[in-house]
Scaffold this active site. Structure first.
Site, PDB file in Angstrom:
ATOM      1  N   TYR A 105       0.866  -1.197   0.000  1.00 26.85           N
ATOM      2  CA  TYR A 105       0.000   0.000   0.000  1.00 26.85           C
ATOM      3  C   TYR A 105       0.892   1.233   0.000  1.00 26.85           C
ATOM      4  O   TYR A 105       1.546   1.542   0.993  1.00 26.85           O
ATOM      5  CB  TYR A 105      -0.889  -0.037   1.252  1.00 26.85           C
ATOM      6  CG  TYR A 105      -2.001   1.002   1.305  1.00 26.85           C
ATOM      7  CD1 TYR A 105      -2.132   2.012   0.360  1.00 26.85           C
ATOM      8  CD2 TYR A 105      -2.941   0.955   2.328  1.00 26.85           C
ATOM      9  CE1 TYR A 105      -3.157   2.934   0.422  1.00 26.85           C
ATOM     10  CE2 TYR A 105      -3.976   1.888   2.408  1.00 26.85           C
ATOM     11  CZ  TYR A 105      -4.073   2.870   1.452  1.00 26.85           C
ATOM     12  OH  TYR A 105      -5.096   3.792   1.535  1.00 26.85           O
ATOM     13  N   LYS A 121      -1.119  -1.133  -4.303  1.00 26.55           N
ATOM     14  CA  LYS A 121      -2.283  -0.243  -4.257  1.00 26.55           C
ATOM     15  C   LYS A 121      -1.683   1.141  -4.217  1.00 26.55           C
ATOM     16  O   LYS A 121      -1.060   1.531  -3.219  1.00 26.55           O
ATOM     17  CB  LYS A 121      -3.132  -0.503  -3.018  1.00 26.55           C
ATOM     18  CG  LYS A 121      -4.158   0.588  -2.743  1.00 26.55           C
ATOM     19  CD  LYS A 121      -4.939   0.250  -1.508  1.00 26.55           C
ATOM     20  CE  LYS A 121      -5.792   1.365  -0.931  1.00 26.55           C
ATOM     21  NZ  LYS A 121      -5.847   2.647  -1.573  1.00 26.55           N
TER      22      LYS A 121
END
Ligand SMILES: CC(=O)N[C@H](C=O)[C@@H](O)[C@H](O)[C@H](O)CO
Ligand SMILES: CC(=O)C(=O)O
Length: 309
Positions: free
Chosen positions: A139, A167
Site C-alpha cells: 500500500y 495499491k
C-alpha cells in the site's frame, strides 16, 4: 501463474462500523458486506484508512475481518490490510487473515519514523512470512504514510513471490505505470496488478494501466465507479470522463463538511439504505448540525447521478 482477474475491478475500501457506543458493530459489518455484494463490486479492502485501522485494536480488527468473511467468502475478493505500525501486531493480524481465508493481505509502510528501506522491506516480509499462502499487496500512500514506495524498494519486495500488487494512492498517475512496468518485468505480463488509489483519478488511473481500483468513496456510490469501469473496458473514455467529473464533484461536496469524510459517507448510507454504521472515532471530527445541508446535498447528487445511469 497467479489468477489476477480477481483483482480487476471496483474494490471499495470498507468503512469502520460502530454501534451507538462506538464499539465495533459486527452486525453493521455484515450488513455493509451484504450491501456491497448486492451492488456487484469485485471485492472489499478491509481495515485500511477507511476502516480506521490506526484507531482500532488488534482484537477489533480481527472481529471485523471475521464478520466480513462470514458474508463474503466465495462471493467477493477480500484484501485485508494488516499493518499496525509495529511488526508483532501486524504479524499477528497477517496470520489471522490467512487463517480466515482472505485472498490477500496488504500493508502501509511503518509510519512516523522514516525507517530505512531495508527495515520497511523486513516489516512487510515478516508479515508476508506469517501468511505464506496468501498474496501480498503493497500500500503506497506517501502523503499520509510519510514514506513513499521507491523503485528500489519495490524491486526488493518483488523478490518475495507473494507480492502481487501495489495499491497506489500517490497522486501522479505516472507512478502506476512505473510500478506496473517493474512488476511485469519481474513476473511477466498478466502477473502483476496495480490498483488506482485516488478516487478522483479512477478513470485516469485505469487508462494508464491500473487493473482496478481500491477507494474510500466507492462504497457510497459503487454504481458510478462500476459504470466508469465498464466504459473503460469498452474504450468509452468520454462517457467514463463524464461520470468521473460527477463523482469528483460529489467528493468535493462531501469534503466540505466539518465532520470527517467517512462520517459523511456513513451518514449517507444510513439515509439511503438504513445501514447503521455509526460515526468515526476520535480524534476524527464527527458531524455537526451545520453539516446537515452538505450531507443532504451530497446524497441528492449521488441519487441524481445514479438515476442518470
Ligand atoms: C488519501 C486517501 O485517503 N486516499 C484514498 C485511497 O487511496 C482515496 O480512496 C480517497 O479516500 C478518495 O480519493 C477521496 O479523496
Ligand atoms: C481509502 C482506502 O483505500 C483505504 O481505506 O485504505
Amino acid at each position: 501463474m497467479k489468477d489476477i482477474t480477481k483483482y480487476q475491478g471496483v474494490i471499495p475500501a470498507f468503512y469502520a462500523c460502530y454501534d451507538a457506543e462506538g464499539n465495533i458493530s459486527t452486525e453493521g459489518v455484515k450488513a455493509l458486506t451484504r450491501h456491497l455484494i448486492a451492488k456487484g463490486v469485485k471485492g472489499v479492502y478491509v481495515g485500511g484508512s477507511s476502516g480506521e485501522c490506526i484507531y482500532q485494536h488488534v482484537d477489533e480488527r480481527k472481529a471485523v475481518l471475521e464478520a466480513v468473511m462470514s458474508e463474503a467468502k466465495g462471493k467477493l475478493t477480500v484484501i485485508a490490510h494488516v499493518g499496525c505500525n509495529n511488526t508483532a501486531d501486524s504479524v499477528e493480524l497477517a496470520r489471522h487473515a490467512e487463517s480466515v481465508g482472505v485472498d490477500a493481505i496488504a500493508s502501509i509502510p511503518p509510519i512516523y519514523f522514516h525507517l530505512p528501506e531495508y527495515a520497511i522491506a523486513k516489516y512487510w516480509n515478516d508479515m508476508s512470512a506469517a501468511a505464506p499462502n496468501t498474496e501480498f499487496v503493497i500500500y503506497n500512500i506517501p502523503q499520509l504514510a510519510g514514506t513513499g514506495l521507491t523503485m528500489s524498494l519495490l524491486k526488493e519486495m518483488l523478490k518475495n513471490p507473494n507480492v502481487v500488487a501495489v495499491k497506489n494512492s500517490s497522486m501522479p498517475t505516472q507512478d502506476i505505470q512505473m510500478f506496473k512496468d517493474a512488476g511485469i518485468a519481474a513476473r511477466g505480463e498478466g502477473n502483476f496488478v496495480v490498483f488506482n488509489g485516488p478516487d478522483e483519478q479512477f478513470v485516469s488511473g485505469r487508462v494508464i494501466g491500473a487493473d482496478g481500483g481500491i477507494g474510500g468513496t466507492y462504497a457510497v456510490m459503487p454504481e458510478l465507479y462500476l459504470a466508469m469501469n465498464e466504459h473503460i473496458n469498452k474504450g468509452e473514455v468520454k462517457e467514463a470522463q463524464a461520470l468521473q467529473y460527477e463523482a469528483d464533484r460529489i467528493i468535493y461536496k462531501m469534503c466540505e463538511a466539518h465532520g470527517n469524510l467517512y462520517a459523511v459517507q456513513k451518514e449517507i448510507l444510513r439515509r439511503m439504505y438504513g445501514l447503521e454504521l455509526g460515526g468515526v472515532r476520535e480524534p476524527m471530527p464527527s458531524l455537526i448540525p451545520e453539516d446537515e445541508a452538505i450531507v443532504a446535498e451530497a446524497q441528492a447528487m449521488i441519487e441524481a447521478a445514479i438515476a442518470k445511469l
